[in-house]
Design a protein around this motif. Structure first.
Motif, PDB file in Angstrom:
ATOM      1  N   ASP A  33       0.869  -1.184   0.000  1.00 32.45           N
ATOM      2  CA  ASP A  33       0.000   0.000   0.000  1.00 32.45           C
ATOM      3  C   ASP A  33       0.905   1.233   0.000  1.00 32.45           C
ATOM      4  O   ASP A  33       1.332   1.701   1.056  1.00 32.45           O
ATOM      5  CB  ASP A  33      -0.877  -0.062   1.261  1.00 32.45           C
ATOM      6  N   SER A  34       1.217   1.750  -1.197  1.00 33.02           N
ATOM      7  CA  SER A  34       2.195   2.845  -1.245  1.00 33.02           C
ATOM      8  C   SER A  34       1.626   4.133  -0.654  1.00 33.02           C
ATOM      9  O   SER A  34       2.368   4.946  -0.106  1.00 33.02           O
ATOM     10  CB  SER A  34       2.697   3.074  -2.671  1.00 33.02           C
ATOM     11  N   GLY A  35       0.301   4.308  -0.726  1.00 32.36           N
ATOM     12  CA  GLY A  35      -0.310   5.492  -0.112  1.00 32.36           C
ATOM     13  C   GLY A  35      -0.056   5.526   1.391  1.00 32.36           C
ATOM     14  O   GLY A  35       0.136   6.593   1.979  1.00 32.36           O
ATOM     15  N   TYR A  38       3.196   7.246   2.113  1.00 32.62           N
ATOM     16  CA  TYR A  38       3.102   8.716   2.079  1.00 32.62           C
ATOM     17  C   TYR A  38       2.364   9.241   3.309  1.00 32.62           C
ATOM     18  O   TYR A  38       2.722  10.273   3.881  1.00 32.62           O
ATOM     19  CB  TYR A  38       2.411   9.183   0.784  1.00 32.62           C
ATOM     20  N   ARG A  39       1.339   8.508   3.708  1.00 32.67           N
ATOM     21  CA  ARG A  39       0.571   8.929   4.886  1.00 32.67           C
ATOM     22  C   ARG A  39       1.443   8.880   6.150  1.00 32.67           C
ATOM     23  O   ARG A  39       1.394   9.797   6.984  1.00 32.67           O
ATOM     24  CB  ARG A  39      -0.656   8.024   5.056  1.00 32.67           C
ATOM     25  N   ALA A  40       2.225   7.818   6.299  1.00 28.69           N
ATOM     26  CA  ALA A  40       3.086   7.693   7.482  1.00 28.69           C
ATOM     27  C   ALA A  40       4.135   8.811   7.501  1.00 28.69           C
ATOM     28  O   ALA A  40       4.434   9.382   8.555  1.00 28.69           O
ATOM     29  CB  ALA A  40       3.761   6.321   7.501  1.00 28.69           C
ATOM     30  N   VAL A 103      11.156  13.306  -1.176  1.00 23.28           N
ATOM     31  CA  VAL A 103      10.330  12.312  -0.480  1.00 23.28           C
ATOM     32  C   VAL A 103      10.014  11.170  -1.447  1.00 23.28           C
ATOM     33  O   VAL A 103      10.116   9.994  -1.099  1.00 23.28           O
ATOM     34  CB  VAL A 103       9.025  12.977   0.037  1.00 23.28           C
ATOM     35  N   ARG A 104       9.683  11.519  -2.675  1.00 21.12           N
ATOM     36  CA  ARG A 104       9.355  10.475  -3.662  1.00 21.12           C
ATOM     37  C   ARG A 104      10.573   9.588  -3.926  1.00 21.12           C
ATOM     38  O   ARG A 104      10.443   8.385  -4.085  1.00 21.12           O
ATOM     39  CB  ARG A 104       8.828  11.082  -4.968  1.00 21.12           C
ATOM     40  N   ARG A 105      11.754  10.210  -3.964  1.00 13.94           N
ATOM     41  CA  ARG A 105      12.972   9.410  -4.195  1.00 13.94           C
ATOM     42  C   ARG A 105      13.198   8.409  -3.063  1.00 13.94           C
ATOM     43  O   ARG A 105      13.491   7.245  -3.298  1.00 13.94           O
ATOM     44  CB  ARG A 105      14.192  10.333  -4.322  1.00 13.94           C
ATOM     45  N   GLY A 124      -1.244   2.463  -5.818  1.00 17.26           N
ATOM     46  CA  GLY A 124      -0.917   3.855  -5.537  1.00 17.26           C
ATOM     47  C   GLY A 124      -1.250   4.761  -6.697  1.00 17.26           C
ATOM     48  O   GLY A 124      -2.308   4.632  -7.326  1.00 17.26           O
ATOM     49  N   ARG A 125      -0.337   5.699  -6.981  1.00 16.91           N
ATOM     50  CA  ARG A 125      -0.562   6.653  -8.072  1.00 16.91           C
ATOM     51  C   ARG A 125       0.454   6.464  -9.202  1.00 16.91           C
ATOM     52  O   ARG A 125       0.181   6.804 -10.342  1.00 16.91           O
ATOM     53  CB  ARG A 125      -0.449   8.100  -7.572  1.00 16.91           C
ATOM     54  N   ASP A 126       1.649   5.974  -8.834  1.00 15.97           N
ATOM     55  CA  ASP A 126       2.732   5.884  -9.825  1.00 15.97           C
ATOM     56  C   ASP A 126       3.392   4.511  -9.808  1.00 15.97           C
ATOM     57  O   ASP A 126       4.521   4.370 -10.253  1.00 15.97           O
ATOM     58  CB  ASP A 126       3.786   6.959  -9.545  1.00 15.97           C
ATOM     59  N   THR A 127       2.711   3.497  -9.281  1.00 12.47           N
ATOM     60  CA  THR A 127       3.389   2.195  -9.140  1.00 12.47           C
ATOM     61  C   THR A 127       3.640   1.567 -10.511  1.00 12.47           C
ATOM     62  O   THR A 127       4.654   0.916 -10.713  1.00 12.47           O
ATOM     63  CB  THR A 127       2.610   1.227  -8.215  1.00 12.47           C
ATOM     64  N   GLU A 174      -9.666  18.275  -4.754  1.00 10.00           N
ATOM     65  CA  GLU A 174      -8.430  19.012  -4.470  1.00 10.00           C
ATOM     66  C   GLU A 174      -7.225  18.061  -4.532  1.00 10.00           C
ATOM     67  O   GLU A 174      -6.187  18.358  -5.118  1.00 10.00           O
ATOM     68  CB  GLU A 174      -8.541  19.629  -3.075  1.00 10.00           C
ATOM     69  N   ARG A 175      -7.387  16.864  -3.934  1.00  8.47           N
ATOM     70  CA  ARG A 175      -6.289  15.887  -3.950  1.00  8.47           C
ATOM     71  C   ARG A 175      -6.038  15.387  -5.376  1.00  8.47           C
ATOM     72  O   ARG A 175      -4.899  15.232  -5.794  1.00  8.47           O
ATOM     73  CB  ARG A 175      -6.604  14.705  -3.027  1.00  8.47           C
ATOM     74  N   ASP A 176      -7.124  15.138  -6.126  1.00  8.70           N
ATOM     75  CA  ASP A 176      -6.974  14.722  -7.533  1.00  8.70           C
ATOM     76  C   ASP A 176      -6.117  15.726  -8.281  1.00  8.70           C
ATOM     77  O   ASP A 176      -5.215  15.357  -9.029  1.00  8.70           O
ATOM     78  CB  ASP A 176      -8.337  14.719  -8.243  1.00  8.70           C
ATOM     79  N   ALA A 181      -1.423  17.167 -11.135  1.00  6.46           N
ATOM     80  CA  ALA A 181      -0.721  18.357 -11.641  1.00  6.46           C
ATOM     81  C   ALA A 181       0.742  18.400 -11.234  1.00  6.46           C
ATOM     82  O   ALA A 181       1.507  19.175 -11.796  1.00  6.46           O
ATOM     83  CB  ALA A 181      -1.428  19.618 -11.138  1.00  6.46           C
ATOM     84  N   ARG A 182       1.150  17.579 -10.255  1.00  6.80           N
ATOM     85  CA  ARG A 182       2.542  17.699  -9.794  1.00  6.80           C
ATOM     86  C   ARG A 182       3.504  17.298 -10.920  1.00  6.80           C
ATOM     87  O   ARG A 182       3.163  16.475 -11.774  1.00  6.80           O
ATOM     88  CB  ARG A 182       2.765  16.858  -8.525  1.00  6.80           C
ATOM     89  N   THR A 183       4.704  17.885 -10.865  1.00 10.70           N
ATOM     90  CA  THR A 183       5.652  17.586 -11.941  1.00 10.70           C
ATOM     91  C   THR A 183       6.347  16.240 -11.707  1.00 10.70           C
ATOM     92  O   THR A 183       6.712  15.558 -12.662  1.00 10.70           O
ATOM     93  CB  THR A 183       6.718  18.695 -12.065  1.00 10.70           C
TER      94      THR A 183
HETATM   95  O1   DC Z   1      -3.888   6.075  -1.809  1.00 15.56           O
HETATM   96  P1   DC Z   1      -3.944   7.050  -0.619  1.00 15.56           P
HETATM   97  O2   DC Z   1      -5.180   7.901  -0.586  1.00 15.56           O
HETATM   98  O3   DC Z   1      -3.720   6.336   0.674  1.00 15.56           O
HETATM   99  O4   DC Z   1      -2.701   8.038  -0.842  1.00 15.56           O
HETATM  100  C1   DC Z   1      -2.450   9.148  -0.003  1.00 15.56           C
HETATM  101  C2   DC Z   1      -1.726  10.232  -0.791  1.00 15.56           C
HETATM  102  O5   DC Z   1      -0.416   9.772  -1.133  1.00 15.56           O
HETATM  103  C3   DC Z   1      -2.380  10.629  -2.103  1.00 15.56           C
HETATM  104  O6   DC Z   1      -3.073  11.854  -2.015  1.00 15.56           O
HETATM  105  C4   DC Z   1      -1.267  10.791  -3.077  1.00 15.56           C
HETATM  106  C5   DC Z   1      -0.088  10.148  -2.451  1.00 15.56           C
HETATM  107  N1   DC Z   1       0.400   8.986  -3.183  1.00 15.56           N
HETATM  108  C6   DC Z   1       1.271   9.215  -4.216  1.00 15.56           C
HETATM  109  O7   DC Z   1       1.548  10.356  -4.539  1.00 15.56           O
HETATM  110  N2   DC Z   1       1.829   8.160  -4.878  1.00 15.56           N
HETATM  111  C7   DC Z   1       1.514   6.911  -4.546  1.00 15.56           C
HETATM  112  N3   DC Z   1       2.070   5.890  -5.210  1.00 15.56           N
HETATM  113  C8   DC Z   1       0.586   6.653  -3.512  1.00 15.56           C
HETATM  114  C9   DC Z   1       0.041   7.734  -2.849  1.00 15.56           C
END
Ligand code: DC
Length: 220
Positions: A33-35, A38-40, A103-105, A124-127, A174-176, A181-183
């Motif tokens: 669960d990659s999200g 980020y949450r932690a 942080v992403r790195r 996640g978003r970028d897996t 807002e989160r979408d 939009a992030r680079t």
């Molecule tokens: O999937 P989630 O709602 O638990 O993710 C929380 C936040 O983490 C989400 O707003 C974007 C970020 N996230 C991300 O940028 N890349 C991922 N692979 C997973 C989550």
């Protein structure tokens, strides 16, 4: 034998975690669960009262924390934070910290280390686009923001902590926007991913659809 990697990406509220967890259980793979990572990280920065939008400060803090995932439990420096990372406050902070390249790195390395040890279902978003571009199967789950807000609203209401539906919808949109939009590693449909629109599907139907895709791809 080579470890298999399945990725499930998409915006929040599409049921990615639930589907990924069910799939991982059925296949006997590890669920990533990659999200939750980020949450932690966001919680760790928030607990110190530090600036969540400052790349250098967040990098310093996150370089010195320990995150462990154990089935559906998440541990930050040994403490179980599985519930406290799911509040609307931490949700908002996590999408802010997720725009920071350092942080992403750090989390990219952590996620790839997982795949060294075991077959996994990562969500996640970028897996599928950045972390595991070579994944064996890539799924992208989507749904309208209204359908996703409705699901999230019902989840929060069941926990007795419901903001209004409009508030939930605004938070999701807002989160979408921030995620797309992030680079650095924005939310995109990864190359070769199969898109599943879950707007009109229930959980069982999504599981069935995703399973069919995974079976077909893995036997190809
Ligand atoms: O999937 P989630 O709602 O638990 O993710 C929380 C936040 O983490 C989400 O707003 C974007 C970020 N996230 C991300 O940028 N890349 C991922 N692979 C997973 C989550």
């Amino acid at each position: 034998m080579k470890n298999v990697i399945i990725t499930i990406d998409g915006p929040s509220g599409t049921g990615k975690s639930t589907i990924a967890r069910i799939l991982a259980d059925k296949l006997g793979y590890t669920f990533l669960d990659s999200g939750a990572l980020y949450r932690a990280c966001a919680l760790a920065v928030d607990q110190l009262g530090a600036d969540i939008d400052n790349d250098a400060i967040c990098k310093e803090i996150i370089s010195n924390i320990k995150i462990d995932l154990d089935h559906d439990r998440v541990f930050l420096n040994g403490t179980d934070v599985s519930e406290s990372i799911r509040t609307p406050h931490v949700s908002a902070l996590s999408s802010r910290i997720a725009v920071l390249p350092s942080v992403r790195r750090l989390l990219l390395k952590l996620q790839r280390d997982f795949a060294q040890k075991t077959s996994l279902v990562a969500e996640g978003r970028d897996t599928g686009s950045v972390i595991f571009p070579q994944a064996d199967v890539k799924i992208y789950l989507d749904a309208t923001s209204q359908a996703r807000a409705q699901r999230r609203f019902l989840e929060l209401a069941a926990k007795g902590a419901a903001p209004s539906y409009t508030q939930v919808l605004n938070d999701i949109e807002e989160r979408d926007h921030r995620d797309r939009a992030r680079t650095c590693a924005p939310l995109v449909v990864p190359d070769h991913a199969v898109v599943v629109d879950t707007t009109h599907l229930n959980l069982e139907e999504v599981v069935e659809t995703v399973f069919k895709i995974v079976r077909e791809r893995l036997t190809d």
